[in-house]
Enzyme design. Sequence first.
Site, PDB file in Angstrom:
ATOM      1  N   GLU A   5     -54.392  -2.779 -63.287  1.00 14.82           N
ATOM      2  CA  GLU A   5     -53.946  -3.766 -64.271  1.00 14.82           C
ATOM      3  C   GLU A   5     -54.556  -3.470 -65.637  1.00 14.82           C
ATOM      4  O   GLU A   5     -54.612  -4.326 -66.510  1.00 14.82           O
ATOM      5  CB  GLU A   5     -54.276  -5.187 -63.812  1.00 14.82           C
TER       6      GLU A   5
ATOM      7  N   ASP B  20     -46.655  -7.695 -59.689  1.00 17.58           N
ATOM      8  CA  ASP B  20     -45.929  -6.570 -60.316  1.00 17.58           C
ATOM      9  C   ASP B  20     -45.033  -7.067 -61.448  1.00 17.58           C
ATOM     10  O   ASP B  20     -44.963  -6.458 -62.514  1.00 17.58           O
ATOM     11  CB  ASP B  20     -45.056  -5.861 -59.267  1.00 17.58           C
TER      12      ASP B  20
ATOM     13  N   ASP C 197     -56.849  -5.488 -70.233  1.00 22.14           N
ATOM     14  CA  ASP C 197     -56.844  -5.735 -68.805  1.00 22.14           C
ATOM     15  C   ASP C 197     -56.291  -7.143 -68.570  1.00 22.14           C
ATOM     16  O   ASP C 197     -56.630  -8.070 -69.293  1.00 22.14           O
ATOM     17  CB  ASP C 197     -58.305  -5.653 -68.349  1.00 22.14           C
TER      18      ASP C 197
END
Lengths: 204, 121, 321
Positions: free
Chosen positions: C230, C204, C187
Amino acid sequence: MTALHFTEEQRDCLQELVNVAMGQASDKLARYLATMVHLQVPAIKLVDTQQLPQHFAQRYQQQSVSLISMGFFGDQGLRGEAIMLYQLANVDVLARLLEYSDDDSSEAEMLTDISSVLTTTFLNGLAEQLDNSFSYAAPRILSSRDQHFADKLAATAQQWQLALQVDIRYQLTDYSFHCDMILLIPGEAVLRLRQMLDQILASF
Amino acid sequence: MALNVLICDDSLLARNQLKKSLPADFDATIVTASNGLEALTVLQTQDIGLVFLDLTMPELDGVGVLEAIKAQALDCLVIVVSADIQPQMQQRVMELGALAFIQKPASADKLAAVLHKYGLI
Amino acid sequence: MQLDWLLQPLLSQLNSGVLVLDAELRLVFINQFIARRADVQPEDVQGKSLFDVFTDVPQAWLQRKLQGVLALQVPAFSSWEQRQYIFKLPHLRPLSSDSQYMAQNCSMLPLTAPDGVSRYICLLIEDATDAYVYQQQLQQSVARLQLANRTDGLTGVLNRSYWQQQLSYEIQRAERYQHPLSLLMFDLDKFKQLNDRYGHLGGDAVLVALCARVTTLLRDTDLLGRYGGEEFGVILPETDLTGAMQVAQRICTAVAGQPMHYEQQTIRASVSLGVAAFTAGQSTDALIQQADEALYTAKRQGRNQAVAWRAVNNEYLKKVK
């Protein structure tokens, strides 16, 4: 469907023609494969095409079946489609005899080769006795390794009126090979075939 | 004197075809059978001189009939009339005592030639 | 009416190839279709062996087919779908086909001369290049669709549903062959803050760069997928817990060690990773759950680190819950 009905004499006559054609086909095969083929009486049955898919679905329950089609055209409107059904295990037997190696031919090619040999040797013998001759369209694979072959058979069969079901069993010396051949014939060709059978019957 | 002849074939067409194709000067009394077992019954109960025998038949096939004729030492001549024309098969029936092999469909010419050859007409 | 005069013009203008061979497989006749494409003169090749004139045909294969035709006196066929071509002949669509040779359907027909004895074989060659080209195009479209169907639009790694499906396959395989298999979940740390500071496009861009960087650290057989916003997962086949931890450490170091760039700005990012090894009988969900729990521990312990799942973690988590 009464118009497409065969009398017992016509059926017997056709059975004998099939018998002789099978004999010729087996002889060729035996010579080609350099082995002996034990002939059994071919069971022929004239059936309504509607019943075909169910019949074969029952016979080959839960097994994968390959379906190969080959069109044939003769004189005087005699034409149709020959369907071969086999289990792949059976094809492997013939493939070994025909000396196919895995690397130089695909399974698809092996299936179409074997089908065209079995179909055309037999049909040529049948045509000869009817004073006819057939030309053939290249074989097509309708399905291979397919458990839903009955649906494909149904889709093919519904275009035709009559099916001549020939149960072929070639017992080779060292192997046993079994497959089914179905000749699908349009209505007008059935009428034509009956006339031809009547002519043969009238001459004896 | 007429020869008693048995025509054994599971197909009615083949029996009729053979009957009609026999030479006109062949003096024979004909009986028929539609499988090997029927043929053996006829052979055991009647005095048959010649059998026209098909090979591919239900119940008992032609090879089985030839074997039974040999085993039971039945006194008759056998001409095989068959579609199974493989060389090995032809050799096998000759070894089992068949007089001749005729390829189906049996034409009048072929029948006459064989019958002449063996002095049956 | 005598029609013999028809034969010659018909054969030479026919838009199919015709070759006639004798029983020794010598050329008896070829029509213009073949002669022009093969760039040979019919009179030069007459009487020569097929294999001497066309040296690049698959000889063993073709010979067996032709011997079958002669011996059985039945036709044989070859389809472009199984064998794209027999003769290397040019086709007339040089731009639209990716193959330089004409795709062919071939019929091999037995012929007997009027003397009733001499055997010949007629080869009919049909140009199937059009069908071949259409099929190629169709296959390319299908492949593109399949790819689109299994990848994540933003990062280009596998999407969640396809990745999870692959995980089930790998678990089945590990179970069946008793091979090791590990799962790594990671993550991006403090993604919300990244988004606030650099905007969603910046966030992004970080995800895209992260995936690109992680991909370079994996083997071809490892499967990277986007699990959530994410959060990502890596399936590591044939890898035990120790090996998986090494991969996790490498990823951790690689992400934190090198900043990323977005519109002349330098972005420092880090990841937290959880690792779990598959144990026999475990379900897909249970394995993901374990890796997730380890990931949670890594976050709790201060982020930017990799943690292997242990039963005690589990106990600890149960207690705090």
